[in-house]
Design a protein around this motif. Structure first.
Motif, PDB file in Angstrom:
ATOM      1  N   ALA A 523      53.444  36.934  46.137  1.00 28.31           N
ATOM      2  CA  ALA A 523      53.770  36.911  44.708  1.00 28.31           C
ATOM      3  C   ALA A 523      52.714  37.569  43.855  1.00 28.31           C
ATOM      4  N   GLY A 524      51.472  37.648  44.334  1.00 31.73           N
ATOM      5  CA  GLY A 524      50.415  38.246  43.535  1.00 31.73           C
ATOM      6  C   GLY A 524      49.844  37.261  42.519  1.00 31.73           C
ATOM      7  N   ILE A 525      48.811  37.707  41.812  1.00 29.03           N
ATOM      8  CA  ILE A 525      48.123  36.873  40.834  1.00 29.03           C
ATOM      9  C   ILE A 525      48.352  37.455  39.454  1.00 29.03           C
ATOM     10  N   PRO A 526      48.723  36.623  38.481  1.00 29.08           N
ATOM     11  CA  PRO A 526      48.898  37.135  37.116  1.00 29.08           C
ATOM     12  C   PRO A 526      47.611  37.801  36.631  1.00 29.08           C
ATOM     13  N   LYS A 527      47.764  38.767  35.726  1.00 26.50           N
ATOM     14  CA  LYS A 527      46.632  39.592  35.299  1.00 26.50           C
ATOM     15  C   LYS A 527      45.528  38.759  34.673  1.00 26.50           C
ATOM     16  N   GLU A 531      41.704  38.055  36.132  1.00 25.95           N
ATOM     17  CA  GLU A 531      40.470  38.305  35.387  1.00 25.95           C
ATOM     18  C   GLU A 531      39.570  37.074  35.382  1.00 25.95           C
ATOM     19  N   GLU A 532      40.172  35.876  35.236  1.00 26.75           N
ATOM     20  CA  GLU A 532      39.384  34.635  35.290  1.00 26.75           C
ATOM     21  C   GLU A 532      38.701  34.487  36.655  1.00 26.75           C
ATOM     22  N   LEU A 533      39.421  34.829  37.730  1.00 33.60           N
ATOM     23  CA  LEU A 533      38.867  34.709  39.062  1.00 33.60           C
ATOM     24  C   LEU A 533      37.701  35.682  39.257  1.00 33.60           C
ATOM     25  N   LYS A 534      37.859  36.902  38.780  1.00 33.40           N
ATOM     26  CA  LYS A 534      36.783  37.890  38.920  1.00 33.40           C
ATOM     27  C   LYS A 534      35.537  37.451  38.156  1.00 33.40           C
ATOM     28  N   GLN A 535      35.737  36.898  36.947  1.00 38.12           N
ATOM     29  CA  GLN A 535      34.584  36.424  36.178  1.00 38.12           C
ATOM     30  C   GLN A 535      33.896  35.269  36.889  1.00 38.12           C
ATOM     31  N   ALA A 536      34.696  34.381  37.505  1.00 38.15           N
ATOM     32  CA  ALA A 536      34.115  33.255  38.237  1.00 38.15           C
ATOM     33  C   ALA A 536      33.315  33.742  39.441  1.00 38.15           C
ATOM     34  N   LEU A 537      33.805  34.796  40.125  1.00 40.04           N
ATOM     35  CA  LEU A 537      33.075  35.354  41.250  1.00 40.04           C
ATOM     36  C   LEU A 537      31.749  35.981  40.805  1.00 40.04           C
ATOM     37  N   LYS A 538      31.772  36.701  39.677  1.00 41.03           N
ATOM     38  CA  LYS A 538      30.541  37.291  39.159  1.00 41.03           C
ATOM     39  C   LYS A 538      29.554  36.209  38.732  1.00 41.03           C
ATOM     40  N   ARG A 539      30.082  35.154  38.116  1.00 41.16           N
ATOM     41  CA  ARG A 539      29.212  34.068  37.646  1.00 41.16           C
ATOM     42  C   ARG A 539      28.519  33.384  38.822  1.00 41.16           C
ATOM     43  N   ALA A 540      29.195  33.299  39.952  1.00 42.29           N
ATOM     44  CA  ALA A 540      28.617  32.641  41.126  1.00 42.29           C
ATOM     45  C   ALA A 540      27.419  33.412  41.657  1.00 42.29           C
ATOM     46  N   GLY A 564      49.642  31.440  39.592  1.00 42.25           N
ATOM     47  CA  GLY A 564      50.644  30.775  38.750  1.00 42.25           C
ATOM     48  C   GLY A 564      50.146  29.455  38.215  1.00 42.25           C
ATOM     49  N   HIS A 565      50.890  28.378  38.481  1.00 41.97           N
ATOM     50  CA  HIS A 565      50.560  27.055  37.953  1.00 41.97           C
ATOM     51  C   HIS A 565      49.970  26.139  39.010  1.00 41.97           C
ATOM     52  N   SER A 566      49.567  26.642  40.176  1.00 41.32           N
ATOM     53  CA  SER A 566      49.036  25.795  41.247  1.00 41.32           C
ATOM     54  C   SER A 566      47.619  25.391  40.905  1.00 41.32           C
ATOM     55  N   GLN A 567      47.418  24.131  40.668  1.00 44.31           N
ATOM     56  CA  GLN A 567      46.089  23.639  40.318  1.00 44.31           C
ATOM     57  C   GLN A 567      45.159  23.761  41.530  1.00 44.31           C
ATOM     58  N   GLY A 568      43.953  24.309  41.280  1.00 46.18           N
ATOM     59  CA  GLY A 568      42.951  24.405  42.346  1.00 46.18           C
ATOM     60  C   GLY A 568      43.161  25.547  43.300  1.00 46.18           C
ATOM     61  N   SER A 569      44.039  26.480  42.967  1.00 43.17           N
ATOM     62  CA  SER A 569      44.306  27.554  43.912  1.00 43.17           C
ATOM     63  C   SER A 569      43.170  28.544  44.023  1.00 43.17           C
ATOM     64  N   GLY A 570      42.195  28.493  43.136  1.00 44.39           N
ATOM     65  CA  GLY A 570      41.049  29.407  43.238  1.00 44.39           C
ATOM     66  C   GLY A 570      39.864  28.814  43.941  1.00 44.39           C
TER      67      GLY A 570
END
Length: 626
Positions: A523-527, A531-540, A564-570
């Motif tokens: 399904a892919g990841i919403p845009k 972006e939130e995931l990439k920022q979290a990776l950089k912050r780490a 999507g709406h899956s809590q904790g999927s990152g």
């Protein structure tokens, strides 16, 4: 006496202050002496340039005067008449001699520094007028200088201080120069004019250039012939003087120029009209200090500074070592078990007061810890008993799953047996943390067990394939790196996907890095979530250890949904990324790209350890051969 032992703080401080002071004094004295000598050399060089310029002006004026003298003799009508005729008899020649002496004598007494005027006729007769009569040097009449004058075409030719090669035989030095005389009407050569002058004017100007007794000055003609020197009786054919007086080493200009080398102060200049070159050489150091007085002054100052340094070092070492000695004594009482010791804060340095305060605080905390430890010891023993009672040996669970597998195998329930076997091996792999590092091959085997279970759940709709070269299967990484990412792809990317789900795993070596690519068609990841995931990776990558622990706790509780709406999927992404960053440093970890309804690509970047492993194996093999 104990305070004066070498291994005490006070003795060491005293020694270092004395040594540093002595080194500083000697260093500053040497630098100051060197700087002063250089400045003196520089100033003396400037003064020498001015003196050389003045000397060249004096030589130029003197040369122009001599040129005027030669012209006046050549243009004298009586001398022209006498030289232009040939006398038939000896008596006539004698009368001519007397007349020439009279004509030359009239000119001779007009110049104070002229010692002799001589005219050599084409047939070899010499007509002279001197203050004191001297014999004629026959070698001069056959010498190089006379031929040079005859070939000069009427230009004034400078012979300089010729010594034994001069025209007249004499003991006193003379400065010789000459000119070819011609008939003013016919331009026919009628003789050679040779003038001998007193060199005192040259010597006086050169003496003004003497900076010290060892200084030497030389004047050369335009043809580089030595005309006059400040020490005419001193030889210049020694090896050192040949090198120093080699004119090809220097550049001569109208303005005086300092061309000094490391051992000599050297000034050069050249007269633009005459072509004369002046060279003055003075050995360095140019200015000699009074060594005895300088040494006495140096020793007195050094002794005074050392005595002052001893007094200052003694006072400083005492002021610093006394409070430290007090702290050492109190610490020894604590070592003996006296925890009631308190250091009295006295007026001292801020650092010492800081030590006093924190030493007292440490003693107070030790006393508190000892009290708490007495209470905690009993509770800890009870907790250990309960932990031992509740501990379960994981091998019991492995053996139970293996037993279920064999029972299902006996009942020929192959599908369920494979599921139980995969679950058992997954559990063994994920719970065995004796080695936290795994190879890519073992990680892929774990994925194979995981996909056996997932394939059963999805009725074979989801598949994993990998195409990886055998040489990359030995790449190492933290254990349980691939499974969280595959699990994310399955649960959040492919579980809601209606078609055939495919996860592709590839690997490649990029320089010193091995990149493992995991690509799915889910399904892919919403845009905005991507972006939130990439920022979290950089912050780490920028977090320190304490911040990483806090970020870990936050990610397990309030991590935003990525798929999507899956809590904790990152969480899986961030956990794996943090482990890689902690293990290998910034620049390694995960890189994520995704497009909705197209799929997600995750790249794992780990260092290529194959060269290091190969080097270690070669070293071990070499040691084994030895």
């Amino acid at each position: 006496m104990n305070s004066l032992r070498l291994n005490t703080f006070r003795a060491r401080l005293l020694m270092w202050i004395l040594l540093s002071t002595l080194v500083l004094v000697i260093g500053l004295t040497a630098v100051f002496y060197q700087y002063t000598a250089q400045q003196i050399d520089y100033r003396v060089g400037e003064a020498a340039e001015r003196n050389v310029s003045q000397a060249m002006d004096n030589f130029s004026l003197l040369a122009r005067g001599y040129d005027s003298l030669a012209k006046s003799i050549m243009s004298n009508a009586e001398i022209q008449r006498l030289l232009s005729r040939e006398e038939p008899t000896a008596m006539d020649e004698f009368n001519k001699q007397l007349l020439m002496m009279g004509a030359l004598g009239t000119i001779f007494y007009s110049y104070n520094d002229i010692k002799g005027i001589h005219v050599i006729s084409p047939v070899g007769n010499v007509y002279s007028y001197e203050s004191t009569t001297h014999g004629i040097n026959p070698d001069f009449l056959e010498g190089e200088f006379l031929r040079e004058v005859q070939a000069s075409g009427g230009q004034l030719t400078w012979g300089g201080m010729m010594g034994e090669q001069s025209l007249t035989v004499r003991d006193d030095p003379v400065f010789t120069f000459g000119r070819l005389m011609t008939n003013l009407v016919t331009r026919r050569p009628i003789g050679v004019l040779i003038i001998e002058a007193n060199p005192r004017t040259f010597i006086s100007s050169m003496n003004n250039l003497m900076i010290k007794p060892e200084s030497r000055t030389y004047v050369y003609s335009a043809s580089d012939a030595l005309l006059v020197s400040s020490h005419p009786n001193e030889p210049v054919d020694t090896k050192e003087m040949k090198e120093l007086t080699d004119l090809s080493r220097y550049t001569f200009r109208e303005q005086a120029k300092d061309v000094s080398d490391g051992g000599h102060l050297i000034i050069t200049a050249q007269d633009a009209k005459l072509g004369w070159k002046l060279l003055t050489i003075t050995p360095k150091p140019v200015a000699r200090l009074e060594q005895a007085a300088a040494n006495r002054y140096f020793f007195i100052v050094t002794f005074a500074i050392i005595v002052l340094a001893i007094v200052i070092a003694f006072v400083l070492s005492r002021s610093v070592s006394k409070p430290i000695k007090s702290i050492v004594q109190d610490m020894r009482r604590v070592e003996r078990g006296d925890l009631t010791t308190k250091i009295q804060a006295e007026g001292s340095y801020d650092e010492i007061n800081y030590l006093n305060t924190h030493f007292n605080r440490m003693i107070s905390e030790i006393n508190g810890l000892m009290d708490r430890n007495k209470v905690a010891t009993a509770s800890e023993k009870n907790a250990q008993i309960h932990a031992l009672q509740s501990q379960v040996n994981p091998h019991f669970l492995y053996n139970t799953l293996d037993m279920i597998y064999w029972l299902l195998d006996e009942q020929e329930n192959e599908k369920l047996a494979n599921l139980v076997l995969s679950l058992s091996r997954m559990f063994r792999y994920s719970s065995d943390w004796r080695d936290a590092v795994a190879t890519l091959k073992s990680e892929l085997e774990q994925i194979g067990h995981y996909m056996t279970i997932i394939s059963a759940r999805s009725d074979g709709r989801i598949h994993v394939e990998h195409r990886i070269d055998d040489e990359l299967l030995s790449a190492t990484m933290p254990k349980m790196t691939l499974q969280p990412l595959i699990e994310n792809a399955v649960i959040h990317g492919l579980s809601a996907y209606k078609g055939e789900g495919m996860i592709s795993i590839t690997a490649a070596r990029e320089g010193q890095t091995i990149e493992i690519h995991i690509q799915d068609n889910g399904a892919g990841i919403p845009k905005h979530k991507l972006e939130e995931l990439k920022q979290a990776l950089k912050r780490a990558e920028r977090l320190e250890w304490d911040d990483l622990l806090e970020e870990e706790r936050r990610s397990l509780t309030v991590e935003p949904a990525i798929y999507g709406h899956s809590q904790g999927s990152g969480v899986g992404f961030l956990n794996v990324h943090r482990r890689l960053v902690l293990e290998y440093g910034a620049g390694y970890g995960l890189r994520v790209e995704s497009e909705v309804n197209v799929g997600t690509s995750v790249t794992i970047m780990v260092p290529d350890m194959s060269k290091a492993i190969t080097a270690k194996e070669d070293k071990d093999a070499h040691i084994g051969r030895r």
